[in-house]
Design a protein around this motif. Structure first.
Motif, PDB file in Angstrom:
ATOM      1  N   HIS A  57      18.623   2.555  25.305  1.00 20.09           N
ATOM      2  CA  HIS A  57      18.738   3.544  24.156  1.00 20.09           C
ATOM      3  C   HIS A  57      17.367   3.798  23.455  1.00 20.09           C
ATOM      4  N   HIS A  58      17.440   4.962  22.689  1.00 22.70           N
ATOM      5  CA  HIS A  58      16.202   5.003  22.159  1.00 22.70           C
ATOM      6  C   HIS A  58      16.386   5.371  20.552  1.00 22.70           C
ATOM      7  N   THR A  59      15.254   5.483  19.699  1.00 25.40           N
ATOM      8  CA  THR A  59      15.517   6.032  18.296  1.00 25.40           C
ATOM      9  C   THR A  59      14.572   6.964  17.899  1.00 25.40           C
ATOM     10  N   TYR A  60      15.216   7.989  17.256  1.00 21.76           N
ATOM     11  CA  TYR A  60      14.310   9.135  16.769  1.00 21.76           C
ATOM     12  C   TYR A  60      14.001   9.260  15.487  1.00 21.76           C
ATOM     13  N   LYS A  61      13.170   9.816  15.039  1.00 21.47           N
ATOM     14  CA  LYS A  61      12.777  10.117  13.597  1.00 21.47           C
ATOM     15  C   LYS A  61      12.766  11.604  13.476  1.00 21.47           C
ATOM     16  N   LYS A  62      13.306  12.218  12.207  1.00 21.98           N
ATOM     17  CA  LYS A  62      13.366  13.807  12.070  1.00 21.98           C
ATOM     18  C   LYS A  62      12.182  13.589  10.859  1.00 21.98           C
ATOM     19  N   TRP A 101      12.147  17.652  19.636  1.00 21.41           N
ATOM     20  CA  TRP A 101      12.758  19.190  19.390  1.00 21.41           C
ATOM     21  C   TRP A 101      12.580  19.382  18.074  1.00 21.41           C
ATOM     22  N   MET A 155      16.822   9.254  10.570  1.00 21.90           N
ATOM     23  CA  MET A 155      16.656   9.090  12.020  1.00 21.90           C
ATOM     24  C   MET A 155      17.878   9.184  12.715  1.00 21.90           C
ATOM     25  N   VAL A 156      17.755   9.197  14.127  1.00 20.70           N
ATOM     26  CA  VAL A 156      18.723   9.551  15.178  1.00 20.70           C
ATOM     27  C   VAL A 156      18.767   8.162  15.770  1.00 20.70           C
ATOM     28  N   GLY A 157      19.839   7.275  15.767  1.00 17.30           N
ATOM     29  CA  GLY A 157      20.053   6.079  16.609  1.00 17.30           C
ATOM     30  C   GLY A 157      21.142   6.575  17.771  1.00 17.30           C
ATOM     31  N   SER A 158      20.929   5.789  18.948  1.00 17.48           N
ATOM     32  CA  SER A 158      21.963   6.105  20.242  1.00 17.48           C
ATOM     33  C   SER A 158      22.426   4.856  20.678  1.00 17.48           C
ATOM     34  N   ILE A 188      24.456   3.388  14.905  1.00 14.55           N
ATOM     35  CA  ILE A 188      24.138   3.162  13.607  1.00 14.55           C
ATOM     36  C   ILE A 188      23.002   1.898  13.425  1.00 14.55           C
ATOM     37  N   ASN A 189      23.523   0.914  14.144  1.00 10.66           N
ATOM     38  CA  ASN A 189      22.990  -0.311  14.098  1.00 10.66           C
ATOM     39  C   ASN A 189      21.757  -0.249  14.730  1.00 10.66           C
ATOM     40  N   ASN A 190      21.594   0.404  15.928  1.00 11.57           N
ATOM     41  CA  ASN A 190      20.201   0.504  16.576  1.00 11.57           C
ATOM     42  C   ASN A 190      19.184   1.263  15.827  1.00 11.57           C
ATOM     43  N   ALA A 191      19.611   2.409  15.161  1.00 10.02           N
ATOM     44  CA  ALA A 191      18.636   2.745  14.430  1.00 10.02           C
ATOM     45  C   ALA A 191      18.390   1.768  13.264  1.00 10.02           C
ATOM     46  N   LEU A 192      19.099   1.188  12.561  1.00 12.79           N
ATOM     47  CA  LEU A 192      18.528   0.333  11.456  1.00 12.79           C
ATOM     48  C   LEU A 192      17.904  -0.904  11.950  1.00 12.79           C
ATOM     49  N   ALA A 193      17.975  -1.327  13.238  1.00 12.44           N
ATOM     50  CA  ALA A 193      17.071  -2.310  13.740  1.00 12.44           C
ATOM     51  C   ALA A 193      15.715  -1.779  14.052  1.00 12.44           C
ATOM     52  N   GLU A 194      15.916  -0.555  14.442  1.00 10.24           N
ATOM     53  CA  GLU A 194      14.436  -0.095  14.562  1.00 10.24           C
ATOM     54  C   GLU A 194      13.677   0.183  13.544  1.00 10.24           C
ATOM     55  N   ASN A 253      14.062  -1.293  10.683  1.00  8.47           N
ATOM     56  CA  ASN A 253      13.832  -2.804   9.898  1.00  8.47           C
ATOM     57  C   ASN A 253      12.551  -3.480  10.442  1.00  8.47           C
ATOM     58  N   GLY A 305      18.977  -5.487   7.000  1.00  5.59           N
ATOM     59  CA  GLY A 305      18.495  -4.611   8.229  1.00  5.59           C
ATOM     60  C   GLY A 305      19.369  -4.388   8.872  1.00  5.59           C
ATOM     61  N   ALA A 306      20.662  -4.847   8.504  1.00  8.82           N
ATOM     62  CA  ALA A 306      22.043  -4.320   9.577  1.00  8.82           C
ATOM     63  C   ALA A 306      23.102  -3.675   8.779  1.00  8.82           C
ATOM     64  N   VAL A 307      24.166  -3.087   9.282  1.00  5.13           N
ATOM     65  CA  VAL A 307      25.168  -2.670   8.392  1.00  5.13           C
ATOM     66  C   VAL A 307      25.819  -3.814   7.827  1.00  5.13           C
TER      67      VAL A 307
END
Lengths: 71, 71, 71, 71, 71, 71, 71, 71, 71, 71, 71, 71
Positions: C4-9, C40, H12-15, H24-30, H32, K53-55
């Motif tokens: 998986h990846h994380t994006y920022k806007k 995007w 952010m956009v987590g996937s 959600i947790n993946n975005a937070l971990a990134e 963090n 750093g997590a939910v």
């Protein structure tokens, strides 16, 4: 001299057979005949009607802000 | 003869490498292959993807309204 | 390798004297100086200021999404 | 037997010279010719055109939900 | 002859003791005294006040679009 | 070969007794029987009905985008 | 005597160097020069510009409702 | 000591291939890895792409609020 | 010299025990430590927490626009 | 005597087999059994379920505002 | 017997350390202690606070609709 | 001890002849007579009525969140 101004917004729909930008400028040109001090615009809707399966006219709704004279 | 009509709206995404207007017309051209009586469109979203730091494609979401045959 | 990846806007406002598309590309060009991996964009507002009764500048607000490095 | 169902929504515009309720029923009657299992509707827009300074037609946009057969 | 037109929208609140449709027509009738070329309306809000535990007046906010003369 | 594509969005409601994710996948599985080229989805509403004071079914409305064949 | 009234809404932007309330009252005072029967207002946007890292002016957009004379 | 604090929100956009919560947790971990004092999140969009007729990745857009150091 | 500029918006939450205006100015003062060229703000949310049945802090979310250096 | 009042809003769904107006009045009549001082209503949603291809019930969601006693 | 019913909606926030679904069920379980006839729910907001750093907790706002007794 | 809590939101309208902040505190003071555990508020609408061309009362709609006892 007052340290503040008051503005009014009017809502117009400009149209154009060629582009969104042209529809915006057509609405501004029409308003420019009667309004002074036009200052900014905000696009609130972009739509159009269709003729023979292609865009006939772009119809762009915009709010136009202008300063009230002597405000 | 009925004194009213019924319309359907479909939601399409057209794309173009050059302009928003072109993306709209590309979606209309595609729908024109299968839909009759297309009457109007409403733009609901404008976005795109980025290639090498510039616009790759404009992606325009639009709703297209068309009259139901014999309605 | 992560699946998986994380994006920022980030939210930018580009401007142009000529067109909405040009305002978008001007914002992208500016961001491209410091951001990598721009992926995007989403247009969230279209407005402008008016000079002598015509569009002075188009001002287009857009959110730009880019992948976080090594995410 | 499945313990869940899937529904589809279609977006229609019904019209009537007399009332909003009649415009809704006109859209439903038209859809009823081709759709089975229509279950609910949601009004998303109410508008109309004006003839001689009075309402010509009410135009009501509604989403219609129906169950997918055998889902 | 110009190949495009410009429209203005004004926002009105019509009221009626009997129905939503009547409130719309009351607003149109009032505007018809001073506006020419009224073309379409869009309902943006439906509310009312309550008298003795029942609807006293329906109050319907609508935008009315009309063509600018000679545009 | 064309340098652009056209997509259509359809609006579905999937349901599940267990989770939001499952309701999404149920809607996708149902559409997959008849749609090719499904590409992305957007959740627009999450709701459900209640049985004996607990969630009976999650009902998730989603728009599904798919590429028009040969567009 | 009619048992209903018609109202018009106009959209204004008031500004003030000191407070949001003052910006609202400034817009009302300006409109009071030309409008009779002002009845209510609705704040639709609060913004401002920044001077030397602090609020320069608060700019408050409001809709003002007033009764049409003899309606 | 100041009696107030200032917060910043980033979008952010987590996937995740498995669930919305996991995205959600993946975005937070990134985040963090570089942000201190993360305090709350707000989900603003839930979408995903589709692979072989099923969810490939859930993509969840969220705003993350964190306190500015020493504010 | 370029005939256009690019702006960035950041989203902040300012707080204050006394007023909404003060919360806005607190957020601006904090950003002013690190941002140059702050130009305008837009309030997007007003809330607060409650202490002993009265407002403890006003919490105002605002977007702050500033010009990108040398853009 | 206080120079201000406090109001509460409750959200109700009224239904009717015949009209939107009737659904509103049905909700008001029900609330009138237990609420005093009902003052105004705001329609927030109009929907319904479908029986045999026609409207079964109109379902209208409305917020009802009433003055708190002695406030 | 009446041919229509009236419903009320209440707005609750449920929380859970584990999932969005669990937060919804926690809110329903709490309401089930005092409300009869709970019929459906609508999720209006999904957020949470962050711990280390997590939910920490998912916080889900939902409207719950229930039938008024004897309506 | 439970590791989660449930909150309820109620929607109130406070008013004041002097300020928006005062209207908020008036609504909180009124609710404080009957509600325990009030925790936060969210402003959803700011409006007012006009007397003699100036603000008569500010009317602020807010949602108030409070913890359910023993939840």
């Amino acid at each position: 001299m007052s340290n503040h101004h008051t503005y009014k917004k009017v809502e117009m729909v400009g149209s154009s057979t060629t582009s969104i930008e042209d529809a915006i400028n057509n609405a501004l040109a029409e308003c420019n005949k009667t309004l002074k001090n036009m200052d900014w615009f905000e696009v609130t809707e972009t739509r159009g009607h269709i003729v023979d399966g292609a865009v006939g006219h772009f119809q762009v709704t915009l709010k136009i802000g202008f300063k009230i004279e002597n405000s």
